[in-house]
Design a protein around this motif. Sequence first.
Motif, PDB file in Angstrom:
ATOM      1  N   HIS A  35      40.998  38.817  45.890  1.00  0.00           N
ATOM      2  CA  HIS A  35      42.142  37.838  45.218  1.00  0.00           C
ATOM      3  C   HIS A  35      42.831  36.941  46.429  1.00  0.00           C
ATOM      4  O   HIS A  35      42.995  36.119  46.428  1.00  0.00           O
ATOM      5  N   CYS A  36      42.880  37.771  47.740  1.00  0.00           N
ATOM      6  CA  CYS A  36      43.708  37.249  48.561  1.00  0.00           C
ATOM      7  C   CYS A  36      42.550  36.415  49.440  1.00  0.00           C
ATOM      8  O   CYS A  36      43.224  35.548  50.386  1.00  0.00           O
ATOM      9  N   GLY A  37      41.386  36.470  49.357  1.00  0.00           N
ATOM     10  CA  GLY A  37      40.462  35.667  50.231  1.00  0.00           C
ATOM     11  C   GLY A  37      40.021  36.263  51.559  1.00  0.00           C
ATOM     12  O   GLY A  37      39.285  35.548  52.240  1.00  0.00           O
ATOM     13  N   THR A  38      40.408  37.704  51.946  1.00  0.00           N
ATOM     14  CA  THR A  38      39.884  38.007  53.119  1.00  0.00           C
ATOM     15  C   THR A  38      38.592  38.253  53.034  1.00  0.00           C
ATOM     16  O   THR A  38      37.773  38.179  54.048  1.00  0.00           O
ATOM     17  N   VAL A  39      37.968  38.940  51.979  1.00  0.00           N
ATOM     18  CA  VAL A  39      36.601  39.325  51.837  1.00  0.00           C
ATOM     19  C   VAL A  39      35.998  38.302  51.068  1.00  0.00           C
ATOM     20  O   VAL A  39      36.314  37.914  49.905  1.00  0.00           O
TER      21      VAL A  39
ATOM     22  N   ASN B 250      35.140  48.995  36.840  1.00  0.00           N
ATOM     23  CA  ASN B 250      34.669  47.998  36.082  1.00  0.00           C
ATOM     24  C   ASN B 250      34.198  47.000  36.798  1.00  0.00           C
ATOM     25  O   ASN B 250      34.546  45.803  36.557  1.00  0.00           O
ATOM     26  N   THR B 251      33.354  47.282  37.752  1.00  0.00           N
ATOM     27  CA  THR B 251      32.480  46.282  38.547  1.00  0.00           C
ATOM     28  C   THR B 251      31.202  45.534  37.732  1.00  0.00           C
ATOM     29  O   THR B 251      30.617  46.600  36.894  1.00  0.00           O
ATOM     30  N   VAL B 252      30.601  44.618  38.285  1.00  0.00           N
ATOM     31  CA  VAL B 252      29.406  44.177  37.799  1.00  0.00           C
ATOM     32  C   VAL B 252      28.862  43.628  39.220  1.00  0.00           C
ATOM     33  O   VAL B 252      29.351  42.855  40.039  1.00  0.00           O
TER      34      VAL B 252
ATOM     35  N   ASN C 169      30.554  42.622  44.098  1.00  0.00           N
ATOM     36  CA  ASN C 169      31.088  42.740  42.836  1.00  0.00           C
ATOM     37  C   ASN C 169      31.357  41.217  42.219  1.00  0.00           C
ATOM     38  O   ASN C 169      32.151  40.691  42.621  1.00  0.00           O
ATOM     39  N   CYS C 170      30.753  41.189  41.111  1.00  0.00           N
ATOM     40  CA  CYS C 170      30.490  39.673  40.679  1.00  0.00           C
ATOM     41  C   CYS C 170      31.842  39.635  39.592  1.00  0.00           C
ATOM     42  O   CYS C 170      31.885  38.446  39.140  1.00  0.00           O
ATOM     43  N   GLN C 171      32.587  40.534  39.395  1.00  0.00           N
ATOM     44  CA  GLN C 171      33.878  40.282  38.818  1.00  0.00           C
ATOM     45  C   GLN C 171      34.887  39.200  39.914  1.00  0.00           C
ATOM     46  O   GLN C 171      35.511  38.915  39.159  1.00  0.00           O
ATOM     47  N   LEU C 172      34.351  39.393  41.033  1.00  0.00           N
ATOM     48  CA  LEU C 172      35.078  38.376  41.804  1.00  0.00           C
ATOM     49  C   LEU C 172      34.507  37.103  42.107  1.00  0.00           C
ATOM     50  O   LEU C 172      35.173  36.356  42.673  1.00  0.00           O
ATOM     51  N   ALA C 173      33.304  36.793  41.338  1.00  0.00           N
ATOM     52  CA  ALA C 173      32.775  35.622  41.511  1.00  0.00           C
ATOM     53  C   ALA C 173      33.422  34.479  40.745  1.00  0.00           C
ATOM     54  O   ALA C 173      34.062  34.864  39.842  1.00  0.00           O
ATOM     55  N   SER C 174      33.288  33.351  41.049  1.00  0.00           N
ATOM     56  CA  SER C 174      33.869  32.315  40.231  1.00  0.00           C
ATOM     57  C   SER C 174      33.188  32.252  38.770  1.00  0.00           C
ATOM     58  O   SER C 174      31.963  32.589  38.505  1.00  0.00           O
ATOM     59  N   GLU C 175      34.424  32.200  37.750  1.00  0.00           N
ATOM     60  CA  GLU C 175      33.744  32.349  36.508  1.00  0.00           C
ATOM     61  C   GLU C 175      32.698  31.154  35.935  1.00  0.00           C
ATOM     62  O   GLU C 175      31.741  31.593  35.325  1.00  0.00           O
ATOM     63  N   THR C 176      33.041  29.883  36.382  1.00  0.00           N
ATOM     64  CA  THR C 176      32.214  29.048  36.194  1.00  0.00           C
ATOM     65  C   THR C 176      30.679  29.049  36.753  1.00  0.00           C
ATOM     66  O   THR C 176      29.883  28.753  36.180  1.00  0.00           O
TER      67      THR C 176
END
Length: 116
Positions: free
Chosen positions: A7-11, A34-36, A89-96
């Motif tokens: 969320h903060c963009g560090t990783v 709840n990871t993908v 973790n693809c939950q952190l990937a761009s939804e589009t």
Amino acid sequence: MINGSCHCGTVTFQILEKPDSVVSCNCSICRKLNTVWAHSHRIKLALNAPEGSTHIYKWGDKDLEFHSCKTCGCTTHWMATDGSRYAVNCQLASETDMDGVRVRRFDGAQTWAFLD
Ligand SMILES: [Zn+2]
């Protein structure tokens, strides 16, 4: 290419080629987080996790390290302790960017097989 970050963009990470599928696992930890996952042994990945920026959780036989950003708390990736493989973790990937990527359900809790 698929871009992701905590969320903060560090990783940050990149999935270098759009995969056909990624993995939702129901093992004791993946279910709670709840990871993908996109796995480095299946999909070409790049990961930028600055040294010291993540909290590391290990348990049991301690062969995997689960990393969470120390600043924002997002679970970003796991890494084999021998460095041989990792997953983001693809939950952190761009939804589009993830549009059209199938999520396959994996039974990590019992049979260690895909459920589809
Ligand atoms: Zn963060």
